[in-house]
Design a protein around this motif. Sequence first.
Motif, PDB file in Angstrom:
ATOM      1  N   SER A 149       0.832  -1.218   0.000  1.00 13.26           N
ATOM      2  CA  SER A 149       0.000   0.000   0.000  1.00 13.26           C
ATOM      3  C   SER A 149       0.860   1.259   0.000  1.00 13.26           C
ATOM      4  O   SER A 149       0.482   2.277  -0.584  1.00 13.26           O
ATOM      5  CB  SER A 149      -0.915  -0.009   1.218  1.00 13.26           C
ATOM      6  N   THR A 150       2.011   1.204   0.659  1.00 13.79           N
ATOM      7  CA  THR A 150       2.921   2.357   0.651  1.00 13.79           C
ATOM      8  C   THR A 150       3.534   2.527  -0.734  1.00 13.79           C
ATOM      9  O   THR A 150       3.624   3.641  -1.248  1.00 13.79           O
ATOM     10  CB  THR A 150       4.029   2.172   1.702  1.00 13.79           C
ATOM     11  N   ILE A 151       3.942   1.413  -1.314  1.00 14.17           N
ATOM     12  CA  ILE A 151       4.529   1.479  -2.663  1.00 14.17           C
ATOM     13  C   ILE A 151       3.534   2.082  -3.646  1.00 14.17           C
ATOM     14  O   ILE A 151       3.890   2.886  -4.497  1.00 14.17           O
ATOM     15  CB  ILE A 151       4.993   0.076  -3.110  1.00 14.17           C
ATOM     16  N   GLN A 152       2.266   1.716  -3.473  1.00 16.72           N
ATOM     17  CA  GLN A 152       1.235   2.219  -4.402  1.00 16.72           C
ATOM     18  C   GLN A 152       1.164   3.746  -4.421  1.00 16.72           C
ATOM     19  O   GLN A 152       0.903   4.346  -5.459  1.00 16.72           O
ATOM     20  CB  GLN A 152      -0.130   1.642  -4.019  1.00 16.72           C
ATOM     21  N   VAL A 153       1.383   4.381  -3.264  1.00 18.63           N
ATOM     22  CA  VAL A 153       1.217   5.844  -3.203  1.00 18.63           C
ATOM     23  C   VAL A 153       2.539   6.598  -3.079  1.00 18.63           C
ATOM     24  O   VAL A 153       2.543   7.805  -2.822  1.00 18.63           O
ATOM     25  CB  VAL A 153       0.274   6.254  -2.052  1.00 18.63           C
ATOM     26  N   LEU A 154       3.680   5.882  -3.265  1.00 16.90           N
ATOM     27  CA  LEU A 154       4.976   6.566  -3.227  1.00 16.90           C
ATOM     28  C   LEU A 154       4.968   7.720  -4.225  1.00 16.90           C
ATOM     29  O   LEU A 154       4.554   7.537  -5.375  1.00 16.90           O
ATOM     30  CB  LEU A 154       6.107   5.606  -3.597  1.00 16.90           C
ATOM     31  N   GLY A 155       5.418   8.874  -3.787  1.00 17.33           N
ATOM     32  CA  GLY A 155       5.454  10.033  -4.685  1.00 17.33           C
ATOM     33  C   GLY A 155       4.167  10.831  -4.647  1.00 17.33           C
ATOM     34  O   GLY A 155       4.060  11.876  -5.273  1.00 17.33           O
ATOM     35  N   ALA A 156       3.140  10.323  -3.903  1.00 19.35           N
ATOM     36  CA  ALA A 156       1.888  11.078  -3.777  1.00 19.35           C
ATOM     37  C   ALA A 156       1.665  11.391  -2.310  1.00 19.35           C
ATOM     38  O   ALA A 156       0.538  11.406  -1.818  1.00 19.35           O
ATOM     39  CB  ALA A 156       0.723  10.289  -4.356  1.00 19.35           C
ATOM     40  N   GLU A 157       2.778  11.631  -1.600  1.00 17.53           N
ATOM     41  CA  GLU A 157       2.707  11.831  -0.150  1.00 17.53           C
ATOM     42  C   GLU A 157       1.777  12.986   0.207  1.00 17.53           C
ATOM     43  O   GLU A 157       1.019  12.922   1.170  1.00 17.53           O
ATOM     44  CB  GLU A 157       4.105  12.089   0.434  1.00 17.53           C
ATOM     45  N   LYS A 158       1.847  14.042  -0.605  1.00 16.33           N
ATOM     46  CA  LYS A 158       1.053  15.227  -0.286  1.00 16.33           C
ATOM     47  C   LYS A 158      -0.442  14.895  -0.304  1.00 16.33           C
ATOM     48  O   LYS A 158      -1.182  15.190   0.648  1.00 16.33           O
ATOM     49  CB  LYS A 158       1.360  16.317  -1.321  1.00 16.33           C
TER      50      LYS A 158
END
Lengths: 291, 291
Positions: free
Chosen positions: B192-201
């Motif tokens: 789940s973290t990998i899925q949103v890496l780079g979309a932290e904001k």
Amino acid sequence: MEKSQLKWYGLERDHRIYLYRDLEKNFIEIFRKLRNGEIPETEEEESSNIPDLRILMLEFGKERIKESRTEDRFLIRFYNLRSELDRIINLYFERVSGFGAFAGKLLDDMDPCALFRELPSIMGDGPNKKIIESIALTGKKLCDLRGELVTFMSEEVKIIMPNVTTIAGTELALDLLSAGKGLQHLAEFPASTIQVLGAEKAFFKHLKTGSPPPKHGVMFKLPHLTGLPKGQRGKYARSAASKIAIAARADYLGSTIDSVKMKNDLEARLKKIRGSGSSRARPGRNTSRQG
Amino acid sequence: MEKSQLKWYGLERDHRIYLYRDLEKNFIEIFRKLRNGEIPETEEEESSNIPDLRILMLEFGKERIKESRTEDRFLIRFYNLRSELDRIINLYFERVSGFGAFAGKLLDDMDPCALFRELPSIMGDGPNKKIIESIALTGKKLCDLRGELVTFMSEEVKIIMPNVTTIAGTELALDLLSAGKGLQHLAEFPASTIQVLGAEKAFFKHLKTGSPPPKHGVMFKLPHLTGLPKGQRGKYARSAASKIAIAARADYLGSTIDSVKMKNDLEARLKKIRGSGSSRARPGRNTSRQG
């Protein structure tokens, strides 16, 4: 020439068109004469086939733009490129110096150009050797170009502004040319404007709020200026600006003046200002200002 | 070993110091064994002259830092350099394209690298010919380096993350490595973290304000993702992220998995998602989100 009408493409006479000979090849010369009110020194030939004047006119326009962009403007572009190059070298350095961590070395406080030279030997052999060499070489090329630009510009400015350069030195001459946005402007400015070129912000603050006026902007690079106490710098900058204003006009018109004598006069003035000492500085006013 | 005490520099026995033999040369090996709780396989020699342990310890520390900076971290540095290079090329281009005015040409909409190649012929002969050539060459070198970096990195990432690259492609593998700040982190992250890496904001905005969670960050570059309707992208990104999470663990541990099968499975899943059509997309929820 009786009953004939001068036109861009030739003469109209008795309802017939006589084109200028070789209009398509020599149009720049022909148009230039017509613009100046002269009749082109070319024969006419009868023709009904008028070339596409729109295209010729566009080409003529481009040519005229090219001519109005003279060498001093070119020099300003080089000047701006050098400033950008300083910034680029720093950006590049920031990334490249980070490689030092892999060699167990702190490279952040090295001189950028020295780092680019020494990087391959710092990093040593390894699978990244080839790409590291390429990275170092690119950095070296950026530094080399910077050097070439500095040399080229200091030669060019002597040709374009020989008199200003004699008085102000190459660096300041370039700064003035850039801040004044061209030699023509520089020649038209009064000395007082030249004195504060590059200190526009402080100058308009002065007009608006009554803060002390700036003593100098780019003129800060004037030889010997920083050797003077702050209270006497404005005086020296003012003397120099008036000499530079005269020199800039001579440079723009291509006339000859004795700029070496002006330089010597300025140095004599400098000695006098220095000699007058701090006794002549108005207390509490001239001491804490910055241009 | 009776009545003896193990020390960094050797043994202390009966109030006498026995240094490890060749301590100054082999200190890295000796210290490493001591750190692991082993007794170094070296003889001791009696000596009262203990070398400067502080210096040896510092060297040992540097060595350990070097080792912990493995190739994946080096690759991230190259990745960052490439991003900076894109910015640098644009900055350089902005200044250089301005020269076009002198040739009567508008160069601002040219491709930067094409401009650097063609600049000398565009500008033609003149007093600035040599420096223009040097400027063009420097631009060309920047573009060449960018190309070399891209080639180098796409080869390196296949060596460092073979499984992730098979599933995600070289570009996305590099983005994930950089966004995850290293292969170790990437191997430790849940899918789940990998899925949103780079979309932290967007992700933290979701946690804080309850806005829709992001479907993907750098995963936007996932092959075929943009071919899907927006409402189905999250589903595909989630499937891909779980496979990438497994692949990253295998890459980190250096173990072998059948990543080609995983890739094929993912493509089968893609077909199924596509086949299910928009009927399964929850209306009014999944349609207008952006990662």
